[in-house]
Scaffold this active site. Sequence first.
Site, PDB file in Angstrom:
ATOM      1  N   LEU A 145      26.933   6.569  12.719  1.00  0.00           N
ATOM      2  CA  LEU A 145      28.109   7.196  13.325  1.00  0.00           C
ATOM      3  C   LEU A 145      28.448   6.566  14.671  1.00  0.00           C
ATOM      4  O   LEU A 145      29.166   7.166  15.476  1.00  0.00           O
ATOM      5  CB  LEU A 145      27.876   8.703  13.496  1.00  0.00           C
ATOM      6  CG  LEU A 145      27.712   9.494  12.194  1.00  0.00           C
ATOM      7  CD1 LEU A 145      27.378  10.946  12.479  1.00  0.00           C
ATOM      8  CD2 LEU A 145      28.964   9.385  11.341  1.00  0.00           C
ATOM      9  N   GLY A 146      27.954   5.352  14.890  1.00  0.00           N
ATOM     10  CA  GLY A 146      28.260   4.690  16.158  1.00  0.00           C
ATOM     11  C   GLY A 146      27.780   5.483  17.349  1.00  0.00           C
ATOM     12  O   GLY A 146      28.476   5.604  18.354  1.00  0.00           O
ATOM     13  N   ARG A 147      26.563   6.031  17.223  1.00  0.00           N
ATOM     14  CA  ARG A 147      25.957   6.862  18.277  1.00  0.00           C
ATOM     15  C   ARG A 147      26.858   8.042  18.632  1.00  0.00           C
ATOM     16  O   ARG A 147      26.990   8.427  19.793  1.00  0.00           O
ATOM     17  CB  ARG A 147      25.622   6.013  19.504  1.00  0.00           C
ATOM     18  CG  ARG A 147      24.794   4.770  19.147  1.00  0.00           C
ATOM     19  CD  ARG A 147      24.315   4.007  20.354  1.00  0.00           C
ATOM     20  NE  ARG A 147      23.794   2.703  19.967  1.00  0.00           N
ATOM     21  CZ  ARG A 147      22.585   2.475  19.453  1.00  0.00           C
ATOM     22  NH1 ARG A 147      21.771   3.496  19.266  1.00  0.00           N
ATOM     23  NH2 ARG A 147      22.197   1.265  19.123  1.00  0.00           N
ATOM     24  N   GLY A 148      27.487   8.610  17.596  1.00  0.00           N
ATOM     25  CA  GLY A 148      28.336   9.783  17.759  1.00  0.00           C
ATOM     26  C   GLY A 148      29.793   9.471  18.025  1.00  0.00           C
ATOM     27  O   GLY A 148      30.655  10.336  17.874  1.00  0.00           O
ATOM     28  N   HIS A 174       8.675  -1.846  13.730  1.00  0.00           N
ATOM     29  CA  HIS A 174       9.885  -1.453  14.458  1.00  0.00           C
ATOM     30  C   HIS A 174      10.686  -2.664  14.947  1.00  0.00           C
ATOM     31  O   HIS A 174      11.920  -2.655  14.929  1.00  0.00           O
ATOM     32  CB  HIS A 174       9.494  -0.562  15.634  1.00  0.00           C
ATOM     33  CG  HIS A 174      10.545   0.402  16.033  1.00  0.00           C
ATOM     34  ND1 HIS A 174      10.272   1.594  16.666  1.00  0.00           N
ATOM     35  CD2 HIS A 174      11.896   0.371  15.910  1.00  0.00           C
ATOM     36  CE1 HIS A 174      11.392   2.242  16.911  1.00  0.00           C
ATOM     37  NE2 HIS A 174      12.391   1.520  16.466  1.00  0.00           N
ATOM     38  N   TYR A 189       9.268   6.935  20.128  1.00  0.00           N
ATOM     39  CA  TYR A 189      10.255   7.942  20.507  1.00  0.00           C
ATOM     40  C   TYR A 189       9.548   9.026  21.324  1.00  0.00           C
ATOM     41  O   TYR A 189       8.734   9.779  20.823  1.00  0.00           O
ATOM     42  CB  TYR A 189      10.918   8.560  19.287  1.00  0.00           C
ATOM     43  CG  TYR A 189      11.688   7.599  18.417  1.00  0.00           C
ATOM     44  CD1 TYR A 189      12.161   6.384  18.905  1.00  0.00           C
ATOM     45  CD2 TYR A 189      11.950   7.904  17.084  1.00  0.00           C
ATOM     46  CE1 TYR A 189      12.865   5.505  18.094  1.00  0.00           C
ATOM     47  CE2 TYR A 189      12.657   7.032  16.265  1.00  0.00           C
ATOM     48  CZ  TYR A 189      13.105   5.836  16.776  1.00  0.00           C
ATOM     49  OH  TYR A 189      13.796   4.968  15.964  1.00  0.00           O
TER      50      TYR A 189
END
Length: 325
Positions: free
Chosen positions: A215-218, A134, A59
Amino acid sequence: MRTTTLGSAGPEVGVVGLGCMGMSHGYDITGPRDDDTSISVIRQALDLGATLIDTSDVYGPYTNEELVGRALADGHRERAVLATKAGLVATSPTGGPGNSPKIGNNGRPEHIRAAIDDSLRRLGTDHVDLYQLHRVDPEVPIEESWGAMAEVVTAGKARQIGLSEVTVAQIQRAQAVHPVASVQSELSLWTRDPLAEVLPYCLQQGIAFLPFSPLGRGFLAGRFTSFDDLPADDFRRGLPRFQQDALRANLAIVARVREIADRAGVSPAQVALAWVVAQGDQVIPIPGTKTPKYLVDNCAAGDVRLSAEDLADLDALPAPEGGRY
């Protein structure tokens, strides 16, 4: 917040954790970073009981671990169950979704042995509580990668080790080498693939399951109604479910989640997270946020108990339009 354990033998953690990727990677990547706010969000998460803090060396790359290390300095490290990952590497500065770094696999044992030391230096700690592979490198037998991960535990540099985005067969091959403490994969109201095989196996084996993007990428929180709502450099612009026609169709899912949230007297994000938590005693979602108000909302979901009717209605939601990637 209610608590559970990170696997059958792991430490106690809140039933909702915190994913830190978006603080420095993937979302709005060329916009201004507010590291001070992100640090305060990580520390507030600990105050609210979201003690599982998840990051990765890729990241940024590397900058997210540095940020988390700064947040956990000055006595905060002891309050956190700290998780990071190795096995993905940035192969070029750009070229990935949203012009983010292009990512490749590296599960070679020598890479894992070096990566843990680099991660510990960036995180400012002598060990992590959970070290995760990962992704499985298709060019390296999982037994070799997992053997190097086990060496990290033997050396005292990690308390436990976990996998990410794996099949049951891969988990079993790893288990023959060393216990698997956790599996991290995407799970949400619009990504239910693990419910078929991987999650039931984890629950049966006492393996913690850590859903990312719960959250489904927001999207499931109702934060986007149009493709144009996404920042110009956001990697979601390259995902099939966020293309305009698919997004328009998927708004029907969000509308139904909002109806159930209104009925339950909570927010749509809390409904989406509470559904994930309800999938098992050691299912610990790690929603990401760099915004204090969203953090508070997400953490409060840890104490939301949905009714049987609510859960049944959520189970009956239609499949989304478009693939994950």
